[in-house]
Design a protein around this motif. Structure first.
Motif, PDB file in Angstrom:
ATOM      1  N   TYR B 357       0.829  -1.212   0.000  1.00  0.00           N
ATOM      2  CA  TYR B 357       0.000   0.000   0.000  1.00  0.00           C
ATOM      3  C   TYR B 357       0.857   1.253   0.000  1.00  0.00           C
ATOM      4  O   TYR B 357       1.898   1.312   0.643  1.00  0.00           O
ATOM      5  CB  TYR B 357      -0.965   0.001   1.183  1.00  0.00           C
ATOM      6  CG  TYR B 357      -2.164  -0.872   0.910  1.00  0.00           C
ATOM      7  CD1 TYR B 357      -3.261  -0.345   0.219  1.00  0.00           C
ATOM      8  CD2 TYR B 357      -2.176  -2.207   1.281  1.00  0.00           C
ATOM      9  CE1 TYR B 357      -4.352  -1.148  -0.069  1.00  0.00           C
ATOM     10  CE2 TYR B 357      -3.265  -3.009   0.987  1.00  0.00           C
ATOM     11  CZ  TYR B 357      -4.359  -2.477   0.307  1.00  0.00           C
ATOM     12  OH  TYR B 357      -5.423  -3.251   0.002  1.00  0.00           O
ATOM     13  N   PHE B 359       0.461   5.678   0.268  1.00  0.00           N
ATOM     14  CA  PHE B 359      -0.468   6.716   0.735  1.00  0.00           C
ATOM     15  C   PHE B 359      -0.015   8.073   0.235  1.00  0.00           C
ATOM     16  O   PHE B 359       1.179   8.323   0.083  1.00  0.00           O
ATOM     17  CB  PHE B 359      -0.528   6.711   2.270  1.00  0.00           C
ATOM     18  CG  PHE B 359      -1.005   5.389   2.811  1.00  0.00           C
ATOM     19  CD1 PHE B 359      -2.370   5.159   2.988  1.00  0.00           C
ATOM     20  CD2 PHE B 359      -0.099   4.364   3.093  1.00  0.00           C
ATOM     21  CE1 PHE B 359      -2.806   3.932   3.452  1.00  0.00           C
ATOM     22  CE2 PHE B 359      -0.543   3.150   3.561  1.00  0.00           C
ATOM     23  CZ  PHE B 359      -1.899   2.907   3.734  1.00  0.00           C
ATOM     24  N   GLY B 363      -2.960  11.161   3.431  1.00  0.00           N
ATOM     25  CA  GLY B 363      -3.162   9.891   4.114  1.00  0.00           C
ATOM     26  C   GLY B 363      -4.098   8.950   3.385  1.00  0.00           C
ATOM     27  O   GLY B 363      -4.431   7.881   3.890  1.00  0.00           O
ATOM     28  N   SER B 364      -4.568   9.335   2.184  1.00  0.00           N
ATOM     29  CA  SER B 364      -5.434   8.422   1.439  1.00  0.00           C
ATOM     30  C   SER B 364      -4.582   7.414   0.688  1.00  0.00           C
ATOM     31  O   SER B 364      -3.421   7.667   0.367  1.00  0.00           O
ATOM     32  CB  SER B 364      -6.271   9.203   0.435  1.00  0.00           C
ATOM     33  OG  SER B 364      -7.052  10.153   1.100  1.00  0.00           O
ATOM     34  N   ILE B 365      -5.229   6.263   0.371  1.00  0.00           N
ATOM     35  CA  ILE B 365      -4.508   5.210  -0.352  1.00  0.00           C
ATOM     36  C   ILE B 365      -4.287   5.650  -1.790  1.00  0.00           C
ATOM     37  O   ILE B 365      -5.232   6.069  -2.466  1.00  0.00           O
ATOM     38  CB  ILE B 365      -5.316   3.888  -0.316  1.00  0.00           C
ATOM     39  CG1 ILE B 365      -5.414   3.399   1.133  1.00  0.00           C
ATOM     40  CG2 ILE B 365      -4.708   2.827  -1.220  1.00  0.00           C
ATOM     41  CD1 ILE B 365      -6.398   2.285   1.328  1.00  0.00           C
ATOM     42  N   SER B 366      -3.069   5.580  -2.230  1.00  0.00           N
ATOM     43  CA  SER B 366      -2.792   5.998  -3.605  1.00  0.00           C
ATOM     44  C   SER B 366      -2.234   4.864  -4.446  1.00  0.00           C
ATOM     45  O   SER B 366      -2.099   5.007  -5.651  1.00  0.00           O
ATOM     46  CB  SER B 366      -1.803   7.172  -3.618  1.00  0.00           C
ATOM     47  OG  SER B 366      -0.573   6.755  -3.047  1.00  0.00           O
TER      48      SER B 366
END
Lengths: 396, 452
Positions: B357, B359, B363-366
């Motif tokens: 993962y 981010f 802090g969002s998943i990228s």
């Protein structure tokens, strides 16, 4: 033979008695139409010139010109005195209300039987050009014939007229209302032709295996050059429908196909699409399409600019028992550079690549196969402002 | 019924004298006629020869075609003798008369002159169809090709040499539409109005159903099927049927094009969920080449009905049917016979996980990876050898794969598709496994193509 003629153009000379101007009195015998010219040199409109003899008296003459059942552009009507242009002067033109007519005020220096030329643009009379070409069995040349088709739906019968095109000799021809006449006017044997096969990746489907039970035909055209070497080049070839035939080697012909050509000026090429070859098969696939070289990110770490790594392969199979030259068109939009390409190409514009691919005939071992590989990078690609991708469109 | 009338009007055409007052002089019949019928479009090239009696000087020849479907703009006449002394000056379509043309001919000879008249007509059509009979072991197939010629042209063509064209011809106007025009070349000024069809001729579209079939005529050739000669011309193939044919208006005729005793075939089965759904689709595969006793000419597209021989007494069982496209010489043929139940391909998702993962600054998943583990079981429940092709699509170009087990031949088809090809013995099964990792979001930047 005026029994059949529904002449609807009426020309009357009104003797001007005193200053009678009201209630147009139409007098005097109808002057016979003399030499008539149908001029077809402008494809937009047909000009008619006709000569008539007017009996003019010294002084002011009123001549009434009216028409019925035909379409004449009233503003196009002109009058020209031929015998005494210095003595016969057109003073003014009046248009009576709600009538397809006009009245000329003509001043004459003496009593004359004056020949005048009346010219006007007449609608619904025109000419078409059609072509018929018969290729030899080897498809190296054609016997080209061109026909002139006169169509008269003007409402007017022409017993005999001089017909003029923009080139060639004038000829005498009569044509009645609703009549169509087809005449041979150009015969040019042995015109060399080049046969062209063309695959355009933006037009034809890429992967025939993904089409259920459909052949992808590669468009085939004949190319003819309008020049001296071809036995042509005397004048521009007018646009029209062309039908192509081929000698079948059994004292007969087959019909190859038909196309419509636009005007071909001297020195230019005529390209006639005859049909599709299903014996040349192109299978194009995209093997790689990835983002590389992330050039810039914004504060959110989102990509705002990148390059691409793309790879396209196109397998070309010739199942024909003769060789062929395939013109292959590929498109790469935007800014790009070629990393590797295994065939030579010509850059036709910023995003169009043209390959000339020599295909030998099929052998006993199978079809002749060539494979194009293009490995390229598109540069400075910005999400959202991407130029259109070279996607396959529907076939023509 | 003969609807094409041809009259020769011999007259002195004085300037301004209308042709309509001229009397008919002779009505020569057709000597020979040749039909070249196309199947990519409703069109036939007709070539007739007739002997005209011409007088020295001006001749007018009238050709009328009421109730037929001839394209008047395609009419052409060529003298086959004395060509240099016969001038075909013009072809006139007189006013207010339909389906009639008038040739004005200046002749320097008098007497009989052979001429050839050609024109295009609609209403004649042909199609190819095939019958395949598999042997019981399904290793070979007897392949018979037929052509069916149908005449709905409104004209009876007697003793016509019949030729068929295989190919995709470019056409601007439908011949049937040209035939129905009120004026052959239309008229200037107004858009052409579609005309009502002639009352008598009622041509159906070219893919019409057969009305009737005629037995091959009782001539000298009646004791054996006629041969069909095949040759390539330009991008097309020309089939010439031996001898002549008489196909009256409204009739169809079926002729055998070829009969090959034992074409070796491969029983090919395909599985591709996105394309065929969950079932396995059966294909009969062979090649149009000499090894398969074919390969002389391309095979025109048509419908194939496949039967299978059962038992010793020549009984048949119907296997299925497939329409196929035009097959060039040396090209592979794959005939889709539909979904079957006796071959089974079952891909099972055995494991799924995500990892790697990434981010973004908020802090969002990228970015992330997805790992799918598939187990694919392939079963052949038949008594014969079969070949099975399995295609898998990943929906993204960012992937890596690891195969294990009996996966046969593995091939990358394009950027997001792979193919497994397996050969299975009678009543056997094979199982293989693949683990595919797909890269999503910013993880795509970490992906490197395996091939480079």
């Amino acid at each position: 033979m005026n029994t059949k003629t529904k002449t609807t153009i009426v020309l009357l000379v009104i003797l001007s008695i005193g200053s009678v101007a009201f209630g147009r009195i139409k007098l005097v015998a109808l002057p016979e139409r003399g030499a008539t010219v149908i001029r077809l040199d402008n494809p937009q409109a047909t000009l008619i010139e006709e000569e008539r003899v007017l009996t003019l008296q010294k002084g002011l003459n009123k001549v009434d010109f009216s028409w019925k059942g035909v379409f004449i552009d009233a503003d196009s009507i002109r009058l020209q005195a031929l015998d005494h242009p210095d003595q016969v002067t057109l003073l003014s033109v009046s248009y009576p209300p709600n009538e397809a007519a006009l009245v000329w005020d003509i001043s004459s220096g003496s009593d004359y039987a004056e020949t005048v030329r009346i010219s006007y643009l007449l609608s619904n009379i025109d000419r078409l050009i059609t072509y018929k070409a018969v290729a030899d069995k080897a498809e190296t040349f054609v016997d080209l014939k061109s026909y002139l088709v006169l169509r008269n739906f003007s409402g007017e019968d022409f017993d005999r007229a001089r017909v003029l095109l923009d080139y060639g000799e004038a000829f005498e021809q009569g044509i009645d209302h609703e009549e169509t006449k087809q005449m041979l006017f150009l015969k040019s044997p042995g015109v060399p032709v080049t046969k062209v096969w063309k695959f355009d990746a933006a037009v034809l489907p890429w992967d025939p295996e993904k089409l259920e039970n459909q052949n992808v035909g590669i468009p085939v055209s004949y190319r003819i050059v309008n020049d001296d070497a071809a036995g042509l080049g005397q004048f521009a070839l007018w646009g029209g429908k062309a039908r192509l035939f081929q000698d079948d080697g059994h004292e007969s012909t087959i019909f190859l196909g038909e196309d419509v050509t636009t005007l071909v000026p001297v020195g230019e090429k005529m390209e006639l699409y005859i049909g599709d070859s299903r014996d040349i098969v192109v299978t194009q696939r995209k093997m790689t399409d990835a983002q590389i070289n992330i050039l810039r990110r914004n504060d959110n770490r989102q990509i705002v600019m990148y390059d691409t790594d793309e790879e396209i392969t196109a397998k070309i199979e010739n199942f024909k028992d003769s060789s062929a030259v395939l013109t292959m068109i590929q498109h790469i939009p935007g800014q790009w550079d070629m990393e590797e390409c295994n065939m030579k190409y010509e850059k036709k514009d910023a995003s169009t690549l043209e390959f000339e691919i020599q295909l030998p005939a099929r052998t006993e071992a199978g079809p002749a196969v060539k494979e194009l590989t293009m490995h390229y990078h598109r540069r400075h690609v910005r999400p959202g402002v991407q130029p259109p991708m070279p996607t396959p469109l529907r076939r023509r | 019924m003969k609807r094409i009338a041809f009259s020769s009007l011999i007259t002195v055409l004085m300037a301004g004298v209308g042709w309509a007052k001229v009397d008919l002089v002779t009505l020569p019949s057709r000597d020979t006629v040749q039909l070249t019928i196309y199947n990519s479009t409703d069109m036939t090239l007709v070539r007739e020869s007739r002997a005209l009696t011409l007088k020295d000087g001006a001749n007018a020849l009238q050709f009328s075609w009421a109730n037929t479907l001839i394209d008047p703009t395609s009419l052409e006449m060529l003298p086959k003798a004395n060509a240099d002394t016969i001038d075909i000056a013009e072809l006139v379509y007189p006013p207010r008369v339909r389906n009639l043309g008038l040739w004005n001919i200046e002749s320097g000879v008098s007497g009989k002159v052979p001429v050839e008249i050609t024109y295009l007509t609609s209403g004649l059509s042909w199609r190819a169809f095939y019958m395949g009979t598999l042997t019981e072991d399904e290793k070979t197939m007897r392949l018979r090709g037929y052509v069916v010629v149908t005449n709905n042209s409104g004209e009876d063509y007697e003793n016509a040499q019949t030729r068929l064209i295989v190919g995709q011809v470019h056409i601007l106007d439908q011949i049937a539409e040209l035939a129905r025009r009120q004026y052959p070349y239309g008229r200037p000024g107004v858009a052409p109005v579609p005309q009502r069809m002639p009352a008598v001729a009622a041509p159906a579209p070219p893919q019409m159903e057969m009305v009737k079939e005629l037995a091959v005529g009782f001539d000298a050739l009646a004791l054996r099927p006629k041969e069909i000669a095949k040759e390539g011309l330009s991008e097309y193939f020309l089939y010439t049927i031996e001898g002549t044919e008489t196909i009256p208006n409204g009739w169809s005729k079926r002729l055998q094009s070829f009969d090959i005793e034992a074409v070796p075939v491969v029983n090919l089965y395909k599985y591709e969920q996105e394309r065929y759904g969950p079932g396995v689709v059966r294909f009969l595969s062979f090649k149009n080449d000499q090894e398969h006793k074919l390969g002389q000419t391309p095979i025109p597209g048509g419908m194939l009905k496949v039967y299978r021989g059962v038992g010793q007494e020549g009984h048949l069982s119907y296997t299925g049917q497939s329409s196929f496209k035009y097959i060039p010489v040396d090209e592979d043929v794959e005939l889709n016979l539909g979904t079957v139940a006796d071959i089974v391909v079952e891909p099972k998702l055995m494991d799924f996980k995500t990892e790697n993962y990434r981010f973004d600054t908020r802090g969002s998943i990228s970015g992330w990876d997805e790992i799918h583990t598939f187990e694919v079981e392939v079963k052949n429940t038949r008594d014969i050898n079969v070949k099975v092709e399995i295609q898998r699509n990943f929906g993204t170009q960012y992937w890596d794969i690891r195969n294990s087990g009996d996966f046969g031949q593995f091939e990358k088809v394009d950027l997001d598709t792979v193919k497994y090809t397996l050969d299975l013995q009678p009543r056997s099964s094979q199982t293989f496994e693949y683990v595919v990792r797909t890269y999503h979001g910013v993880r795509q930047q970490d992906w490197r193509p395996a091939s480079r």
